[in-house]
Each structure stands twice: as C-alpha cells, then as structure tokens.
Design an enzyme around this catalytic site. Sequence first.
Site: not given
Ligand code: GTP
Ligand code: SPV
Ligand code: MN
Length: 601
Positions: A86, A216, A218, A225, A245, A267-269, A273, A294, A383, A385, A510
């Site tokens: 994004r 791409y 998002g 989004k 979100h 995002s990606a936090c 998982n 999401d 990033n 996906r 987990g």
């Molecule tokens: P968006 O799709 O961007 O909104 O992201 P998201 O919030 O769904 O993030 P996602 O679960 O894909 O995790 C992003 C990254 O964080 C990955 O590389 C995971 O491996 C890492 N991650 C997720 N959960 C954990 C955790 O509990 N501990 C650690 N250390 N890393 C984590």
């Molecule tokens: C984010 O960035 O929070 C995502 C991936 O979930 S995207 O759909 O590319 O924005």
């Molecule tokens: Mn997201």
Amino acid sequence: MKNIAPAIFSPNGIGDTKPTNQAVLDWVHEIGKLTKPENIFWCDGSERENEFLIAESLKQNVLIKLNEKKVPRSYLHRSNPNDVARVEKVTFICTPTKEEAGPTNNWSEPADTYSKLYGLLNGAMRGRTMFVVPYIMGPPDSPLTKVGFEITDSKYVVLSMRIMTRMGKIALKRLGNDPKAEWNRGVHSLLDVDPDRRFICHFPQDNTIISVGSGYGGNVLLSKKCFALRIGSYLARKQGWMAEHMLILGVESPEGRKHYVAAAFPSACGKTNFAMLIPPAHFKGWKVTTVGDDIAWMEIRDGRLFAVNPENGYFGVVPGTSYKSNPNAMKSIEHDTLYTNVALTDDNDVWWEGKDGAPPEHAIEWRGDDWTPDSKEKAAHPNSRFATPMGNNPALDPDVEKGEGLPISAIIFGGRRSDTVPLVYEAFDWNHGVYLGATMASETTAAATGAVGKVRRDPMAMLPFCGYNIGDYFRHWMDIGKRLTNPPLIFNVNWFRKGANGKFLWPGFGENMRVLKWVIDRCERTGGALKSPVGWLPSPHDLDLEELDIDHKSVADLLGIDHEEWQKELAEHEAFFGSLGGVVPEELQKQRKQLVARFKE
Ligand code: GTP
Ligand code: SPV
Ligand code: MN
C-alpha cells in the site's frame, strides 16, 4: 500508454451477465465512454468464468501455474517491483472540506480530484478489456451486508476479488433493480503502473473509489481497505455502526462455553496469526476458530456488539508462515491459492523466508531473477501475500455466515513495541479502552511503502484506514460505548516486547492462548488482576504459564511497567494528541490527565 493488459475475447456465455439495475448500467456506460476499452466483460462469479480467466492469465503471463501435485489449482503472480505494498502518501480522502478528512488523512478537493483522475483515465483502457465485478461484503443474509461494483482492467484483480469477496450473481440479486439502492462504485485501472501516476482516492459522500497506477493488493482490491474500511468507516459513523481493522475469533472452553473476541493490530502485526491460533497441548479441550482475519463490521443489538466478517477470503502475509508458527494458515494455502511475490522453486513450488525445512538450493526470487541461499536479497518480498478462500481454513468458525453476527465479549488492541508496553493489560472501562486504542502505537512494517521499524501512533490500527476526521472517529467510539449496556471488555496486548539481548521475550503464536485465556477469565469474572497506573495487569500467577519454557525474569519483564519508559510514553501521547490540532475529544484529554495522575500516586 503501454498496453500491459491486452484485451481478451470470451466465448458466448462467458462475460455477458449484465446487471439489470439501471444505475449500474449508466455508471458502467459512463466509465466505458471515458476509458474506451476494447470490450466489456461482465463477471458472474461462476466456475467456468474463473477457469477461462485463469487460462487467459496464464497465456499473458499474469499468472504462473504452480506444481499441481504440491499446490493444486494454485498460481503465482509477480507485481511490478515498484508496486509491492500500500502507498499511504498517495491515498486520499476527498471530502468536500479538509476538516471532514481530518488531520491524519491526505485530503484533496473532490471536483479537482475527479477531473485529474478522469484525465488519467481518459482512454486508459484502449486495447484492454474492462471487467465489471459485482460483489457483496458480508454474509449473504446479513442486514450489515453491502454491495459493491469494481471496474478494473486487471485480470489479477478479478481473480483475487473472486477469492476475497462473494462475487458475481449473488451481488446482482442482492442489489435488485432499485436505481436508488446503496452500492459502492469502484474504478480501477493499472494505467502503466507508474509510481508518479498512482493515486488511491475515496469520495465518501459519493460512495465512490478511484484507484489508478497500481496492481497491488490493498491499493486495488477495492472491496477491502478502500470500501470495507475507509468508505465503510464513513458510512458506519453516519449509520451508527462500526467498521474496524480487526480480526474476529471464537474461543470455546472444554465445557463448551464460547466467547467471541475482536482484535485490532496494525498491518502485519499478527491478526491472521491470532485468528488462526492453535492452543498448545496444555490447553486440552480448548478450541479457537476464525471468523475473520482483517476486518470486522459491527453493530449494536440488545445492548451488545455483534460482528460479521465482510470478507470471504484471506489476503495474508506469507513470510514467517510455517507449520510451526501457523499450521492452519499452511493448510489453507496448500491448494486453490493465489500467491503474490513469493519465490518459485525449480519444481514450480513456492518458497519464502521462514517456511519449514531448508531453503532450496536454487529458486527464482520474487522479481524473476535467479536466487540461491548465498544471495543477499530476500527470495520472497517481505510483503508477499497469499489470497485464499476462507473455506480452506480448517479452523473456520461454523457460524461465520450467520447474518446477525456474533456477540463480542472482548476487544483487544495491540502493536509491535520492543519496549514499554506490557504483554497484556485491561482497561478500567469503555472510555479508558477507547483511550488505549486512540494512543496505541506500533513499529511500521513492510505492508506499506516507507520506513520499517519506526514507532508511530496508529489509533485502533486505523491510521491508514479511517475515512474521516479521527477526532469524530474517537467520538463515534465513545458514542457507541454509551449505547452498549453489555459492552465488551477492552484489552491491550504486545507480543513483541524484547529483552536486553534484543530477542522477543514472549514465544507468541499458539502460546498467545495463555493471554487469550486470561482475557476470557476476565470476561467471566474469574481472572485475577492487579491495579496498575495503565490498567488491570495480570500478576504472573494470574496467567496460566504451565508447561511453558519461560524464566521468571522474562515474565517479570513482560508484565513490568517501567516508570522511566512510561514517562516518555506519556509525553508521546500528549504530543500525538497535540499534533491532531484540537480535534481530540475532551474526554480523551481527561483520560490522559488521569493516566498521568495515576503515575504520580
Ligand atoms: P495485515 O494482513 O497486514 O493486516 O496483517 P496481520 O495483522 O494479519 O499480520 P499477520 O498475522 O500476517 O502477521 C504478520 C507477521 O507477524 C508475520 O510475519 C508473522 O509471522 C508475525 N507474527 C504474527 N504473530 C506473531 C507473534 O505472536 N509473535 C511474533 N514474534 N511474530 C508474530
Ligand atoms: C494491510 O496492509 O493491513 C493488509 C494488506 O491487510 S493490504 O490489503 O494490501 O492492505
Ligand atoms: Mn490489514
């Protein structure tokens, strides 16, 4: 303009499912006159249509077919290397006044912006096919569900939208023939994928999105989004609901008591998982199920918050995904998956950093160049996906299609913070919880272009996604709280705190079940907690840490409140509120002063 998306020609019975709603027909006609495509392809979402589009995409190298034995019915797409995430700096909220967009959004004047974008779109689809993608967001029979149409010249977008949304005839049926019905208009063109001609513009007052110059995720899957969050949050405030979100998960005890939890992480936090978490062996009989990974759309009923997942698939981060970290995700992406920007092995399998097993001795990296384990560059883009239908998820919640939504017991905020923020704590009440959300921060990730690892405030994980003035958004949260007689409890978590050695203190994934269990205990009024200046904090024995290999010192560090770090944090809260130029509600300023005062007690 270079034609990077040549037209395709479909046999009779494919691409000709025209809607009957006159408002849609008029709009498609208008965009067609402007963009001048070779032909128009009306999507119906059928299997036959999908197969045809995949075959054409393979011919045009939009997709690469993966090893049918290893990843059946799955494909790799490579986006332009200049177009991998994004782009927040070219994302605009085009409300009539700048104040409506507020201090956290890029604003541009609607009439000027339409005319600039129409200029770019003029003739943009010459020699291309214009696809019309009807879709719904939300379960088919939900009162929360909304209709959208995306016009695009990208086959990748059509194929992705079919995974990510309920696409095709179902939307035509839901919309019906009322020319005044509410539906979202999305126009997307790749143009020539030039970063200088890349704009993602939202016109909330017109329920319209125009996105140009990107191919791409998002930026271009306008359902996600752009509609479900930016336009969605604007509509939600006007109509009295919430678009957030957030992941949604179900957690069921061995006795069969079930709670639903929503969690907002940037995002990606860790949303995907957490939503797919498998409890460790010690939690025998506990079950976690995924409702969404999401986005949550929520409304109030009987004084409670009910949530639906508006999406139909997951667009998830690939790197780091393994059978060790997230087995449910691995099983979900073993088949019928569209990968973007991962590496391709010599036997046409996919590979990425963090996948189980040894790296391949040779692969083609995400851009298409040769790669070996000695290469300096990553094989998969950070990033990269997957897009996979939620039906692939072994842990999918059985009630995911329930139209009335699922009652939320707890809301969890969280981000990546190496220091300062404890593993978990609970807000004293709703408004204090809103304060936790409003002041949350996270280290930035590869999900958006720009610096990675920089701490920035990201209120409710909505900084890039709130489609209106953030002050009004905070006010909306507090108004919702007033209407809830049985509000969810609000928590904050941080899986990412680091020790002196620079390593994560908490094992995560987990093992996050241990934190989730405490959250559930608090919802059931059985969990213990200590009062701290920041909120209710578990003591080490309030968390079930049995059979976990972690030392006392790490647990103490994870749960500790370092007063020096928090003085800095409080100053940052004040500076952040200050930077918003007076839009922050008085109640949140009061919350901040109370927090400062509690540290002095
Ligand atoms: P968006 O799709 O961007 O909104 O992201 P998201 O919030 O769904 O993030 P996602 O679960 O894909 O995790 C992003 C990254 O964080 C990955 O590389 C995971 O491996 C890492 N991650 C997720 N959960 C954990 C955790 O509990 N501990 C650690 N250390 N890393 C984590
Ligand atoms: C984010 O960035 O929070 C995502 C991936 O979930 S995207 O759909 O590319 O924005
Ligand atoms: Mn997201």
